[in-house]
Write a protein that holds these residues in place. Structure first.
Motif, mmCIF file in Angstrom:
data_model
loop_
_atom_site.group_PDB
_atom_site.id
_atom_site.type_symbol
_atom_site.label_atom_id
_atom_site.label_comp_id
_atom_site.label_asym_id
_atom_site.label_seq_id
_atom_site.Cartn_x
_atom_site.Cartn_y
_atom_site.Cartn_z
ATOM 1 N N ASN A 49 0.847 -1.197 0.000
ATOM 2 C CA ASN A 49 0.000 0.000 0.000
ATOM 3 C C ASN A 49 0.881 1.246 0.000
ATOM 4 O O ASN A 49 2.106 1.151 -0.123
ATOM 5 N N GLN A 50 0.255 2.413 0.156
ATOM 6 C CA GLN A 50 1.004 3.664 0.087
ATOM 7 C C GLN A 50 2.079 3.776 1.168
ATOM 8 O O GLN A 50 3.125 4.390 0.940
ATOM 9 N N ARG A 51 1.842 3.165 2.306
ATOM 10 C CA ARG A 51 2.812 3.267 3.395
ATOM 11 C C ARG A 51 3.998 2.318 3.222
ATOM 12 O O ARG A 51 5.043 2.519 3.859
ATOM 13 N N THR A 52 3.841 1.301 2.390
ATOM 14 C CA THR A 52 4.888 0.281 2.302
ATOM 15 C C THR A 52 5.545 0.152 0.936
ATOM 16 O O THR A 52 6.558 -0.545 0.819
ATOM 17 N N ILE A 53 5.025 0.798 -0.088
ATOM 18 C CA ILE A 53 5.550 0.628 -1.443
ATOM 19 C C ILE A 53 7.035 0.996 -1.525
ATOM 20 O O ILE A 53 7.794 0.393 -2.297
ATOM 21 N N ASN A 54 7.470 1.940 -0.715
ATOM 22 C CA ASN A 54 8.880 2.347 -0.760
ATOM 23 C C ASN A 54 9.733 1.659 0.304
ATOM 24 O O ASN A 54 10.897 2.031 0.516
ATOM 25 N N LYS A 55 9.150 0.649 0.969
ATOM 26 C CA LYS A 55 9.889 -0.068 2.011
ATOM 27 C C LYS A 55 10.081 -1.541 1.661
ATOM 28 O O LYS A 55 10.429 -2.342 2.524
ATOM 29 N N LEU A 56 9.852 -1.907 0.412
ATOM 30 C CA LEU A 56 9.925 -3.316 0.027
ATOM 31 C C LEU A 56 11.283 -3.963 0.322
ATOM 32 O O LEU A 56 11.323 -5.107 0.815
ATOM 33 N N PRO A 57 12.408 -3.295 0.059
ATOM 34 C CA PRO A 57 13.702 -3.920 0.403
ATOM 35 C C PRO A 57 13.844 -4.202 1.901
ATOM 36 O O PRO A 57 14.396 -5.236 2.292
ATOM 37 N N GLU A 58 13.328 -3.299 2.729
ATOM 38 C CA GLU A 58 13.400 -3.507 4.176
ATOM 39 C C GLU A 58 12.518 -4.670 4.603
ATOM 40 O O GLU A 58 12.901 -5.477 5.466
ATOM 41 N N ILE A 59 11.337 -4.763 4.012
ATOM 42 C CA ILE A 59 10.431 -5.870 4.335
ATOM 43 C C ILE A 59 11.060 -7.186 3.900
ATOM 44 O O ILE A 59 11.033 -8.177 4.630
ATOM 45 N N ARG A 60 11.650 -7.189 2.705
ATOM 46 C CA ARG A 60 12.337 -8.393 2.221
ATOM 47 C C ARG A 60 13.438 -8.827 3.186
ATOM 48 O O ARG A 60 13.550 -10.015 3.529
ATOM 49 N N ASP A 61 14.255 -7.903 3.638
ATOM 50 C CA ASP A 61 15.352 -8.244 4.545
ATOM 51 C C ASP A 61 14.807 -8.845 5.839
ATOM 52 O O ASP A 61 15.377 -9.809 6.379
ATOM 53 N N LEU A 62 13.706 -8.276 6.339
ATOM 54 C CA LEU A 62 13.091 -8.816 7.548
ATOM 55 C C LEU A 62 12.624 -10.248 7.326
ATOM 56 O O LEU A 62 12.910 -11.150 8.125
ATOM 57 N N LEU A 63 11.909 -10.475 6.230
ATOM 58 C CA LEU A 63 11.367 -11.803 5.947
ATOM 59 C C LEU A 63 12.479 -12.828 5.767
ATOM 60 O O LEU A 63 12.424 -13.927 6.329
ATOM 61 N N TRP A 64 13.498 -12.470 4.984
ATOM 62 C CA TRP A 64 14.586 -13.421 4.735
ATOM 63 C C TRP A 64 15.367 -13.722 6.009
ATOM 64 O O TRP A 64 15.867 -14.822 6.186
ATOM 65 N N SER A 65 15.442 -12.763 6.918
ATOM 66 C CA SER A 65 16.140 -12.997 8.186
ATOM 67 C C SER A 65 15.393 -14.001 9.051
ATOM 68 O O SER A 65 15.988 -14.649 9.919
ATOM 69 N N MET A 66 14.087 -14.173 8.809
ATOM 70 C CA MET A 66 13.284 -15.132 9.569
ATOM 71 C C MET A 66 13.154 -16.471 8.857
ATOM 72 O O MET A 66 12.465 -17.372 9.344
ATOM 73 N N GLY A 67 13.765 -16.597 7.685
ATOM 74 C CA GLY A 67 13.734 -17.872 6.995
ATOM 75 C C GLY A 67 12.762 -17.978 5.843
ATOM 76 O O GLY A 67 12.595 -19.053 5.258
ATOM 77 N N VAL A 68 12.113 -16.875 5.502
ATOM 78 C CA VAL A 68 11.174 -16.895 4.373
ATOM 79 C C VAL A 68 11.954 -17.059 3.069
ATOM 80 O O VAL A 68 12.982 -16.421 2.866
ATOM 81 N N ARG A 69 11.448 -17.919 2.191
ATOM 82 C CA ARG A 69 12.072 -18.097 0.878
ATOM 83 C C ARG A 69 11.049 -18.033 -0.254
ATOM 84 O O ARG A 69 11.423 -18.154 -1.428
ATOM 85 N N ASN A 70 9.791 -17.866 0.097
ATOM 86 C CA ASN A 70 8.730 -17.683 -0.890
ATOM 87 C C ASN A 70 7.848 -16.531 -0.438
ATOM 88 O O ASN A 70 7.217 -16.610 0.630
ATOM 89 N N TRP A 71 7.818 -15.477 -1.239
ATOM 90 C CA TRP A 71 7.129 -14.234 -0.854
ATOM 91 C C TRP A 71 6.213 -13.787 -1.982
ATOM 92 O O TRP A 71 6.654 -13.678 -3.125
ATOM 93 N N ARG A 72 4.951 -13.576 -1.657
ATOM 94 C CA ARG A 72 3.995 -13.047 -2.622
ATOM 95 C C ARG A 72 3.582 -11.639 -2.212
ATOM 96 O O ARG A 72 3.274 -11.396 -1.044
ATOM 97 N N VAL A 73 3.586 -10.741 -3.163
ATOM 98 C CA VAL A 73 3.148 -9.367 -2.909
ATOM 99 C C VAL A 73 1.964 -9.059 -3.813
ATOM 100 O O VAL A 73 1.829 -9.632 -4.892
ATOM 101 N N PHE A 74 1.094 -8.169 -3.376
ATOM 102 C CA PHE A 74 -0.024 -7.771 -4.225
ATOM 103 C C PHE A 74 -0.579 -6.434 -3.770
ATOM 104 O O PHE A 74 -0.361 -5.993 -2.643
ATOM 105 N N GLY A 75 -1.300 -5.791 -4.679
ATOM 106 C CA GLY A 75 -1.987 -4.561 -4.350
ATOM 107 C C GLY A 75 -3.373 -4.876 -3.821
ATOM 108 O O GLY A 75 -3.780 -6.029 -3.725
ATOM 109 N N ILE A 76 -4.107 -3.841 -3.491
ATOM 110 C CA ILE A 76 -5.452 -3.998 -2.934
ATOM 111 C C ILE A 76 -6.471 -3.482 -3.940
ATOM 112 O O ILE A 76 -6.327 -2.384 -4.480
ATOM 113 N N ASP A 77 -7.494 -4.268 -4.204
ATOM 114 C CA ASP A 77 -8.549 -3.840 -5.125
ATOM 115 C C ASP A 77 -9.300 -2.636 -4.575
ATOM 116 O O ASP A 77 -9.640 -2.603 -3.383
ATOM 117 N N PRO A 78 -9.601 -1.636 -5.411
ATOM 118 C CA PRO A 78 -10.386 -0.480 -4.965
ATOM 119 C C PRO A 78 -11.870 -0.821 -4.921
ATOM 120 O O PRO A 78 -12.679 -0.322 -5.702
#
Length: 289
Positions: free
Chosen positions: A214-243
């Motif tokens: 969303n608008q609050r997270t679109i520019n934080k994707l690298p940070e979110i990725r680093d967090l997820l990978w640090s916890m062991g995530v290896r499959n990540w799906r992203v999507f927008g929200i329908d209006p």
């Protein structure tokens, strides 16, 4: 977001002009047969108990296999973009399928359906979830669920695994402040991270994390990725929200066309770096279509 309008062809639901073009095009190709997109749209718009609680066949949850999706009533969060808010806000008005009804339905389609996906609402709100899962497992159906993780304690997780849980998707929508804001629960982030760590330590479990960008997270994707990978995530799906629904009136939730472009470019760059990131779930892409 331009051109979003209500239309009788979609049961009065708001949809983009491009979506209507696809609807018309698809219906012409079906030459008088029931329009699939129209049926799916109405299932979301009508919010009848049967529509919300069972998708009779779906190919998304188990690639290459025919499965069905069961919706459970009730949720421990109040997400502003929820498409099944009637199940969440007024679960007492919906009568869930019993274990017996689910098994009777599957028996009629033996040899056709090969898996069951359970979502909601929040599946963990269903107290007999392990019993239902075990009954499915004993009859040869792999089953999985989509959860926000809040109620997934280690004890509950072990019971579900023993009952045959084979796949799980966990929702984590950003760093702590952003995830709590979107999910509207102070412990949302803690619950999701606990669920992720439980899955990461498990063998023979198909699992991934899904993120509503969303608008609050679109520019934080690298940070979110680093967090997820640090916890062991290896499959990540992203999507927008329908209006649509509650989300249609909240501009903080909806990405612009330029942001959709950036999101897709981010996915490409992640794949080039060897990380499995994909776009999934929602069908609205603005003018990026």
């Amino acid at each position: 977001r331009d051109g979003i309008q209500e239309d009788e062809r979609t049961g009065g639901k708001k949809v983009s002009a491009r979506g209507l073009e696809l609807l018309d095009s698809g219906n012409k190709k079906r030459k008088g047969k029931a329009p699939v997109f129209y049926e799916i749209t109405l299932n979301t718009a009508r919010h009848t108990a049967e529509d919300l609680q069972l998708i009779k066949s779906i190919l998304l949850d188990y690639p290459g296999k025919m499965a069905c999706t069961i919706f459970t009533a009730g949720c421990n969060m109040r997400c502003p973009f929820c498409h099944n808010s009637r199940l969440v806000i007024n679960p007492s008005g919906e009568s869930e399928f019993s274990e017996e009804e689910i098994l009777a339905y599957l028996k009629k389609r033996q040899g056709i359906l090969e898996g069951v996906a359970i979502t909601g609402g929040e599946p963990l709100m269903r107290k007999d979830l392990a019993d239902v899962g075990e009954a499915l497992y004993k009859r040869g159906y792999p089953w999985g669920m989509v959860t926000n993780g809040l109620a997934l304690t280690e004890d509950r997780f072990r019971r579900l695994r023993k009952a045959g849980l084979r796949s799980i998707t966990i929702s984590l929508d950003g760093l702590e402040d952003d995830h709590v804001w979107l999910r509207q629960h102070p412990l949302a982030f803690e619950g999701a991270c606990r669920a992720i760590r439980l899955c990461a330590a498990e063998r023979d479990l198909a699992w991934d994390v899904v993120t509503c960008v969303n608008q609050r997270t679109i520019n934080k994707l690298p940070e979110i990725r680093d967090l997820l990978w640090s916890m062991g995530v290896r499959n990540w799906r992203v999507f927008g929200i329908d209006p649509m629904g509650r989300a249609a009136e909240n501009e903080e939730l909806i990405l612009t066309d330029e942001q959709f472009q950036y999101l897709m470019e981010f996915i490409v760059s992640e794949r080039q770096a060897g990380r499995h990131v994909s776009y999934s779930c929602e069908g609205f892409l603005g003018d990026y279509e």
